[in-house]
Scaffold this motif. Structure first.
Motif, short mmCIF file in Angstrom:
data_model
loop_
_atom_site.label_atom_id
_atom_site.label_comp_id
_atom_site.label_asym_id
_atom_site.label_seq_id
_atom_site.Cartn_x
_atom_site.Cartn_y
_atom_site.Cartn_z
N ASP A 103 -6.79 4.68 11.16
CA ASP A 103 -5.47 5.32 11.18
C ASP A 103 -4.74 5.03 9.88
N ARG A 163 13.22 5.00 9.24
CA ARG A 163 11.83 4.54 9.29
C ARG A 163 11.82 3.04 9.05
N GLY A 175 -2.16 6.43 8.73
CA GLY A 175 -0.71 6.58 8.88
C GLY A 175 -0.14 7.62 7.93
N THR A 176 0.96 7.28 7.32
CA THR A 176 1.67 8.20 6.44
C THR A 176 0.89 8.41 5.14
N PRO A 177 1.17 9.49 4.43
CA PRO A 177 0.51 9.68 3.12
C PRO A 177 0.78 8.52 2.17
N GLU A 178 1.96 7.95 2.25
CA GLU A 178 2.29 6.82 1.38
C GLU A 178 1.43 5.62 1.72
N ARG A 179 1.22 5.37 3.03
CA ARG A 179 0.38 4.25 3.44
C ARG A 179 -1.06 4.49 2.99
N ARG A 180 -1.52 5.71 3.12
CA ARG A 180 -2.89 6.04 2.68
C ARG A 180 -3.05 5.73 1.18
N ARG A 181 -2.07 6.14 0.38
CA ARG A 181 -2.13 5.85 -1.05
C ARG A 181 -2.09 4.34 -1.31
N GLU A 220 6.78 0.61 6.98
CA GLU A 220 5.95 1.66 7.56
C GLU A 220 4.85 2.11 6.60
N ASP A 221 5.12 2.08 5.32
CA ASP A 221 4.15 2.55 4.33
C ASP A 221 3.23 1.44 3.83
#
Length: 120
Positions: A89, A28, A91-97, A32-33
């Motif tokens: 968007d 990855r 994205g990943t759960p990590e990005r959301r957090r 990305e996060d």
């Protein structure tokens, strides 16, 4: 011997194909996060910090209020960038957090600066 050479020539490409398919999935990207709006939001936050510093350098209360208002607007714009990304968007759960954490951090900074802002 000839049989061994023929079998090697036939099986070698299949072995290479097997190795190619057993490669691990691509890694990855390192960021990305990280929220996509991160850089732009940080630039706005830096400008807001400069505005607050300018407010501290003037004795004129009206001018000081104007600098604080500018800073508050820039911080709200930075938070809005994260809100828009969260809606579009996340994205990943990590990005959301990470987005939610940045929004919370900016909300707290807005609250503190609003409290510091001189009132008439």
């Amino acid at each position: 011997m000839r049989w061994l050479l023929c079998s090697f020539l036939f099986l070698a490409p299949l072995g290479a194909l097997g190795c190619a398919t057993s490669e691990p999935p691509p890694a990855r990207p390192a960021n990305e996060d990280q929220p996509r709006a991160f850089q732009q939001a940080r630039e706005l936050e830096d400008q807001a910090i400069k505005a607050v510093k300018s407010a501290h350098q003037t004795r004129d209360v009206t001018k000081r209020q104007e600098f604080y208002d500018i800073a508050l607007g820039q911080l709200r714009d930075a938070r809005k960038l994260y809100e828009d990304e969260l809606i579009r968007d996340p994205g990943t759960p990590e990005r959301r957090r990470a987005i939610e954490a940045e929004m919370d951090r900016l909300s707290e900074r807005i609250r503190r600066i609003h409290e510091e802002r001189p009132h008439r």
